[in-house]
Design an enzyme around this catalytic site. Sequence first.
Site, PDB file in Angstrom:
ATOM      1  N   GLU A   1       0.859  -1.190   0.000  1.00  0.00           N
ATOM      2  CA  GLU A   1       0.000   0.000   0.000  1.00  0.00           C
ATOM      3  C   GLU A   1       0.897   1.242   0.000  1.00  0.00           C
ATOM      4  OE1 GLU A   1      -3.513   1.716   2.978  1.00  0.00           O
ATOM      5  OE2 GLU A   1      -1.920   0.452   3.791  1.00  0.00           O
TER       6      GLU A   1
ATOM      7  N   LYS B   1      -9.639   0.579  -1.672  1.00  0.00           N
ATOM      8  CA  LYS B   1      -9.737   0.090  -0.292  1.00  0.00           C
ATOM      9  C   LYS B   1     -11.129   0.340   0.278  1.00  0.00           C
ATOM     10  CE  LYS B   1      -7.211   0.627   4.117  1.00  0.00           C
ATOM     11  NZ  LYS B   1      -6.122   1.424   4.747  1.00  0.00           N
TER      12      LYS B   1
ATOM     13  N   CYS C   1      -4.479  -3.456   3.687  1.00  0.00           N
ATOM     14  CA  CYS C   1      -4.166  -3.121   5.083  1.00  0.00           C
ATOM     15  C   CYS C   1      -5.320  -3.396   6.053  1.00  0.00           C
ATOM     16  CB  CYS C   1      -3.692  -1.665   5.150  1.00  0.00           C
ATOM     17  SG  CYS C   1      -2.634  -1.311   6.580  1.00  0.00           S
TER      18      CYS C   1
END
Length: 264
Positions: A40, A106, A142
């Site tokens: 990321e 995300k 994440c």
Amino acid sequence: MRLALAQIVSTADSAQNLSIVRDYAKRASSAGAELVVFPEATMCAFGNPLLDVAEPLDGPWAEEVRAIARDLGIVIVAGMFTPGSGARVRNTLLVTGPGVETSYDKIHLFDAFGFFESDGVDAGESPVTFEHNGTVFGLATCYDIRFPALFTSNARAGAMVNIVCASWGIGEGKAEQWDVLVRARALDSTTFIVACGQGDPSTVGIDANGAAPTGMGHSAVASPAGKSLLALGAGPELAVFDIDTNEVPDIRLKLPVLANARSL
């Protein structure tokens, strides 16, 4: 299938980060990897003005990543920032290479441990999978790793491997949580988990910027049975490894959690 994890430390300079991508992708390709995963925020480290660097998926940064992938004949997965609504961005994974072109925004934004990603980032809405050489991969970023439903959704869409790109913030117990979550998501979804995090900036003499999650390293690979197959340290490193996706149907026969799950 031979894959590679490129545990790098991104800087504030997106052009410099492209040079890092080129170097690690070249090394991965030379080692026989057909896909290399970057973390990321590969485009620009957290703790910097992300709106200043955000570009569309057909912008110069992404186009240069495409050129690297095309020249080397390798699929690259790398985190970047794309324009969102108004003065906001999206936290995007670019996937590009021979026969592959997709992206993932995300879904679960990191509003935890004193950091509020949603202050400047628009959340994605849909899971994304892609196919490469007959294997389906799912994507996650994440904080997504704390939400099992995304991983099982990817698995139900055919994923045998879930890729997680992260910039996991340093803090008390965070390394232990990361290890548990990587292996737990493998068990939840009976997929390989290939989790690539930003390295710890302090290992290359960079001071972390406040509360921003700038990385701690510890990239990892887990088997569909939750076994740790690979675990890196804190600093920058390239790891090349092989996985056998034939393990996935075997473990799903023994541990049919996807088939046994019931809606509650």
